[in-house]
Design a protein around this motif. Sequence first.
Motif, PDB file in Angstrom:
ATOM      1  N   ARG A  14      27.814 -44.334-103.010  1.00  5.65           N
ATOM      2  CA  ARG A  14      28.889 -45.121-103.603  1.00  5.65           C
ATOM      3  C   ARG A  14      30.165 -44.305-103.586  1.00  5.65           C
ATOM      4  NH1 ARG A  14      25.414 -47.459-108.594  1.00  5.65           N
ATOM      5  NH2 ARG A  14      24.278 -48.984-107.382  1.00  5.65           N
ATOM      6  N   VAL A  23      32.878 -51.498-105.647  1.00  6.17           N
ATOM      7  CA  VAL A  23      32.636 -50.062-105.737  1.00  6.17           C
ATOM      8  C   VAL A  23      31.347 -49.785-106.500  1.00  6.17           C
ATOM      9  CG1 VAL A  23      33.510 -47.918-106.746  1.00  6.17           C
ATOM     10  CG2 VAL A  23      35.058 -49.424-105.563  1.00  6.17           C
ATOM     11  N   ASN A  24      31.064 -50.605-107.511  1.00 12.52           N
ATOM     12  CA  ASN A  24      29.921 -50.365-108.378  1.00 12.52           C
ATOM     13  C   ASN A  24      28.578 -50.763-107.771  1.00 12.52           C
ATOM     14  OD1 ASN A  24      31.731 -49.494-110.328  1.00 12.52           O
ATOM     15  ND2 ASN A  24      31.966 -51.556-111.167  1.00 12.52           N
ATOM     16  N   LYS A  25      28.593 -51.590-106.751  1.00 15.86           N
ATOM     17  CA  LYS A  25      27.309 -52.083-106.255  1.00 15.86           C
ATOM     18  C   LYS A  25      27.055 -51.842-104.764  1.00 15.86           C
ATOM     19  CE  LYS A  25      28.895 -56.825-105.652  1.00 15.86           C
ATOM     20  NZ  LYS A  25      28.660 -58.214-105.958  1.00 15.86           N
ATOM     21  N   GLU A  27      27.260 -49.280-101.348  1.00 14.87           N
ATOM     22  CA  GLU A  27      27.416 -47.899-100.889  1.00 14.87           C
ATOM     23  C   GLU A  27      28.283 -47.882 -99.640  1.00 14.87           C
ATOM     24  OE1 GLU A  27      23.545 -46.139-100.458  1.00 14.87           O
ATOM     25  OE2 GLU A  27      23.366 -45.874-102.624  1.00 14.87           O
TER      26      GLU A  27
END
Length: 130
Positions: A14, A23-25, A27
């Motif tokens: 990530r 961004v959080n989920k 890569e």
Amino acid sequence: MKDFSSELSFKTARSSGAGGQNVNKVETMVTARWAVWDSRFFSEDEKKLIFTKLKNKISAEGYLQVSAQESRSQLDNKERAIQKLLELVDKALFVPQKRFKTKPTKSSKEKRLNQKKQHSEKKENRKFRM
């Protein structure tokens, strides 16, 4: 420039920065790894040259690693990581030509002496005379 991209291995993670929920989920950061000593594309001398010039960027296991996380797309970052690694190795293999010493030409010697003479005359004219 040799294209040794078939010898690269990739790892994703990530990435930081802009991208919101993406961004959080997802890569999107890509790290390209290349085993310098295992390469079939370069001779032993070239490998030694790469190793000496890039010793700060090569890990203890002998891997040259480059990361890319500029883009929000994993594919774009993969292409950028490959390009960075290829350019890094290409710069490391560049050997500049040796410089041969040359003597100054007659005209350049005369020009230098004339400039010195003019400069000294200029300084001499500044002296106060009574």
